[in-house]
Structures are given as structure tokens and as C-alpha cells.
Design an enzyme around this catalytic site. Structure first.
Site, short mmCIF file in Angstrom:
data_model
loop_
_atom_site.label_atom_id
_atom_site.label_comp_id
_atom_site.label_asym_id
_atom_site.label_seq_id
_atom_site.Cartn_x
_atom_site.Cartn_y
_atom_site.Cartn_z
N SER A 193 38.37 50.91 40.65
CA SER A 193 39.74 50.64 40.25
C SER A 193 39.97 51.27 38.87
CB SER A 193 39.95 49.12 40.19
OG SER A 193 41.23 48.81 39.68
N LYS A 253 41.12 53.68 43.54
CA LYS A 253 42.36 52.90 43.42
C LYS A 253 42.93 53.17 42.05
CE LYS A 253 42.88 47.94 42.50
NZ LYS A 253 42.52 46.60 43.03
N LYS A 273 45.95 52.06 39.28
CA LYS A 273 46.94 51.05 38.96
C LYS A 273 48.27 51.75 38.70
CE LYS A 273 44.34 47.29 38.68
NZ LYS A 273 44.62 46.07 39.47
N ASP A 283 47.59 50.05 43.23
CA ASP A 283 47.75 48.60 43.02
C ASP A 283 48.82 48.39 41.97
OD1 ASP A 283 47.52 45.88 42.69
OD2 ASP A 283 45.42 45.88 42.06
N GLU A 311 48.77 47.97 47.12
CA GLU A 311 48.36 46.59 46.88
C GLU A 311 49.42 45.86 46.05
OE1 GLU A 311 44.46 46.48 45.15
OE2 GLU A 311 44.51 44.33 44.79
N ASP A 338 47.16 40.78 47.36
CA ASP A 338 46.11 40.27 46.48
C ASP A 338 46.63 38.96 45.88
OD1 ASP A 338 44.46 39.69 44.29
OD2 ASP A 338 44.51 41.68 43.41
N LYS A 360 39.32 37.72 47.10
CA LYS A 360 38.64 37.40 45.84
C LYS A 360 38.31 35.92 45.94
CE LYS A 360 41.22 40.66 42.93
NZ LYS A 360 42.29 40.82 41.94
N GLY A 392 37.99 42.70 42.82
CA GLY A 392 37.19 42.50 41.61
C GLY A 392 38.07 41.98 40.49
O1 OSB Z 1 44.48 43.36 40.79
O2 OSB Z 1 42.57 43.77 41.54
C1 OSB Z 1 43.28 43.47 40.60
C2 OSB Z 1 41.27 43.44 37.36
C3 OSB Z 1 41.76 42.30 36.75
C4 OSB Z 1 42.75 41.60 37.38
C5 OSB Z 1 43.25 42.01 38.61
C6 OSB Z 1 42.75 43.14 39.23
C7 OSB Z 1 41.77 43.88 38.57
C8 OSB Z 1 41.23 45.13 39.10
C9 OSB Z 1 39.86 45.56 38.62
O3 OSB Z 1 41.83 45.88 39.85
C10 OSB Z 1 38.83 45.38 39.67
C11 OSB Z 1 37.46 45.52 39.11
O4 OSB Z 1 37.02 46.65 38.97
O5 OSB Z 1 36.79 44.49 38.84
MG MG Z 2 44.93 43.74 42.80
#
Ligand code: OSB
Ligand code: MG
Length: 374
Positions: free
Chosen positions: A135, A161, A163, A188, A213, A238, A262, A290
Site C-alpha cells: 500500500s 495499491k 492511496k 484506496d 477500495e 474496508d 482486518k 493492514g
Molecule cells: O485503509 O487500508 C487502509 C493504513 C492505516 C489505516 C488504514 C489503511 C492503511 C493502509 C496501509 O492502507 C496498509 C499497511 O500497509 O499496513
Molecule cells: Mg483501506
């Protein structure tokens, strides 16, 4: 299994690099670590709540409060035949899934250690390696985004992925597609859009993304159903999937075609297995999300990812992207083929460096005195 002792720690751990999403940027991770003990055996659960109520309504302070005042008195000194009995024992407490999950996951680790089996086996998983995705946070420039994608692809990650947020969406996707071609790519939005943005989001359909996402708000399941009818790109939820029953509503209404699991968000491993099984029965692929976990929580994510319907690479990446050093030794590493080995030792199967935990600790509480005398 009887939880004789329950300890909370608030930890602060610097991130190797800041991580930016549509809801903000963080430079260091603050989180609660739960430790449970029974007759010489120990289990750990890493809480995924953060300092601020921006990803979810829970924070480290609400977690501390709910565990101390409501969860600990319901689990300390209680005989649990199986860790799947922990979540139901907390039914009187509404919400606060991250607090519940941290304690429940510690109980699973304890249980698996006592049976001298890896957590993956206790959870019902089978794989010995899992496919790893990455990510990539919002970057200061498109050049930096390209450099990041290049580095992660070279490392072998099986899915990228990125953001997105309003003002950082079409251009980054267009740039990455133009530069890297047909790589497995998804975005995402962390709830940054509304239905009024539907025409804009439809432009993403041109790029063949694996999924988008959580485009809309954390409680907008109904709006996601409207948006999914207009989008070709599959929606993955999510933030919205706070419980298994919300997942049922989301699937029934067509609000998503993929779900990110999660365990911290839905109350622990037992609820994650229920969600996983529900999705398998409804042909909804799942992947493991994550939350920038330390090696302790990351190891738990690896174990859960061994269940069969985790058919897409998850956000379970190598330790070194986040913490250096990590709280565990050796750290979690990814092989050149983009897979990570699942630890084979008892429980989480990772060695926790107590000196590093100590150094990162901001405060501790031993809740054992709350044990019922009955
Ligand atoms: O939306 O998946 C998410 C990190 C913190 C809060 C929300 C998210 C995330 C990530 C990072 O996308 C995922 C990771 O590499 O741990
Ligand atoms: Mg997410």
C-alpha cells in the site's frame, strides 16, 4: 485456557517513512499492546486503533478505557474452552471492536502456544506462504509516486495499491498505468468521496483497476450500492465492514464485490473467520488488510491470511517498510517471488524483543487485580 494476568502497554514506534492517506499523515505509530498470561504461557494482541478517531471512531484512549473498565473484568479468571468464546463473552459491550479484538487475538496466541501449534493451524488455515501486496501512501509528487511503485515492483510485491483523494486520483493512476502497463493495480480512497463524485469516479473505469477500495463514507453502505451499479470497477469495502452483519447487508445490496478483512475492525479472529466463510459462500473474494502493524500484529495477519478464501494479495508487507528495527527479531521478510513465509513456531511464532518493547513503552497497566474471585 484461563487468563490469569492481563497487561496493557501504550507504545510509540517511529515509522521508517511517513504514511499519508486521505484522512491524514502519520510519522510514528502509537498503539496498545495486550499481553495475557496463563500459568507460564503468554499471548500477545496488537490493537489497530490509532491516536486519532480518523480511520475509525476508536482511539488508543478509548481502547485503554474499554479494556480496563469493561473487557478485563469479563475475561480475567474466566475459563475459556476455546478463544472463539471470547468475543461472545463481550456481547454486552456495544462496538469497540478494536479493543475487543486486541484481547481476543492475544487469547488465540495464548491458546495456540499452549497447544504448541502455529496460530495458522488453530485458525484453520493451510498455506505456508502468503502473497504479499503493498500500500503506497499519497506522495508529494507524481515523480515520487513513480519511484515508489518502481521500487516495490522491483522488490517483487504482487499487487500495488495507491492511496487516492480528491485532487490526487486520476493523474496518479494514469501516470502509473502509462509507466508500468498492466500491473495488478488498485486504489484506496479511505472514504474521501460522496455520491456527488460518481461521474468523476467513473473515469477510473478506463484504467482496468482490480478494485476501488472504500470510495464513499464509512457508514454509506447504501450509497456504495448505488455507486457500484454505475461503476465497472469492483468496489471493495474496508471501513464500512465493521461487523459480519453489515457485510451481509453490503453483499445483499450489491454495495461491493470484494471485501478487505482486518481482524481489528470486526472484533478479532473468530469474527474474521465468520466473515471469511460468509464471503466464500457468496463468491466474494477477500484479502487481508493492514493497519501499519508492528511485527507482532503483522505476524497475526500472516496467520489469518492462510485461510483459503484469501485469494487476493493483501496489505501484509515486509517489516522493513514500516519499522527498523521492528519489535520482533528476525523481522518479517518478503521473498523475491512476492511471498512471505508463515511462521511455524507455536502461536504467533515470532520472537518479541522485550528490550525494544520496553524502550517504546509510554505507559503500562497490570489489570490482574480485576480478576473475579468467584
Ligand atoms: O485503509 O487500508 C487502509 C493504513 C492505516 C489505516 C488504514 C489503511 C492503511 C493502509 C496501509 O492502507 C496498509 C499497511 O500497509 O499496513
Ligand atoms: Mg483501506
Amino acid at each position: 485456557m484461563r487468563i490469569e494476568r492481563l497487561e496493557l502497554r501504550l507504545l510509540r514506534l517511529p515509522l521508517v517513512k511517513f504514511f499519508e492517506t486521505s484522512f491524514g499523515r502519520i510519522d510514528e505509530k502509537h498503539f496498545v499492546l495486550v499481553r495475557v498470561d496463563d500459568d507460564g504461557a503468554t499471548g500477545y494482541g496488537e490493537c489497530v486503533a490509532e491516536l486519532d478517531p480518523y480511520y475509525s471512531s476508536e482511539t488508543n484512549d478509548t481502547v485503554w478505557h474499554i479494556i480496563s473498565d469493561f473487557i478485563a473484568p469479563r475475561v480475567l479468571g474466566v475459563d475459556f474452552a476455546h478463544p472463539r468464546d471470547v468475543f461472545p463473552a463481550l456481547k454486552a459491550i456495544r462496538g469497540h471492536n478494536m479493543a475487543k479484538a486486541a484481547v481476543e487475538m492475544a487469547a488465540w496466541d495464548l491458546f495456540a502456544r499452549q497447544r504448541a501449534e502455529p496460530l495458522s493451524r488453530a485458525l484453520g488455515g493451510a498455506r505456508d506462504r502468503i502473497a504479499s501486496g503493498v500500500s503506497i501512501g499519497i506522495q508529494p509528487s507524481l515523480d515520487e509516486l513513480v519511484a515508489n511503485v518502481e521500487r516495490e515492483l522491483a522488490a517483487g510485491y504482487r499487487r500495488i495499491k495507491i492511496k487516492i483523494k480528491p485532487g490526487w486520483d486520476i493523474a496518479p493512476v494514469e501516470t502509473v498505468r502509462a509507466r508500468f502497463g498492466a500491473i495488478p493495480l488498485m486504489v484506496d480512497a479511505n472514504a474521501a468521496y460522496t455520491l456527488a463524485d460518481a461521474d468523476h469516479l467513473m473515469k477510473l473505469d478506463a484504467f482496468g483497476l482490480m478494485m476501488i477500495e472504500q470510495p464513499l463514507d464509512y457508514d454509506d453502505v447504501g450509497d456504495h450500492a448505488v455507486l457500484q451499479r454505475r461503476l465497472k470497477t469492483p468496489i471493495c469495502l474496508d471501513e464500512s465492514i465493521k461487523t459480519v452483519s453489515i457485510a451481509r447487508e453490503a453483499v445483499a445490496s450489491g454495495a461491493c464485490r470484494i471485501i478487505n478483512i482486518k481482524p481489528g475492525r470486526i472484533g478479532g479472529f473468530a469474527e474474521s473467520i465468520r466473515l471469511h466463510d460468509f464471503c466464500a459462500a457468496h463468491d466474494i473474494p477477500v484479502w487481508h488488510g493492514g493497519m501499519l502493524e508492528s511485527g507482532i500484529g503483522r505476524a497475526g495477519n500472516l496467520h489469518l491470511s492462510t485461510l483459503p478464501n484469501f485469494s487476493l494479495p493483501g496489505d501484509v508487507a515486509a517489516s522493513r517498510r514500516y519499522f527498523d528495527p521492528d519489535l520482533i527479531e528476525p523481522p518479517i521478510e518478503m521473498a523475491a517471488d512476492g511471498t512471505i513465509a508463515v511462521p511455524t513456531g507455536p502461536g504467533l511464532g515470532v520472537a518479541i524483543r522485550q528490550d525494544r518493547v520496553e524502550k517504546a513503552t509510554l505507559k503500562t497497566a497490570d489489570l490482574s487485580m480485576l480478576k473475579s474471585r468467584g
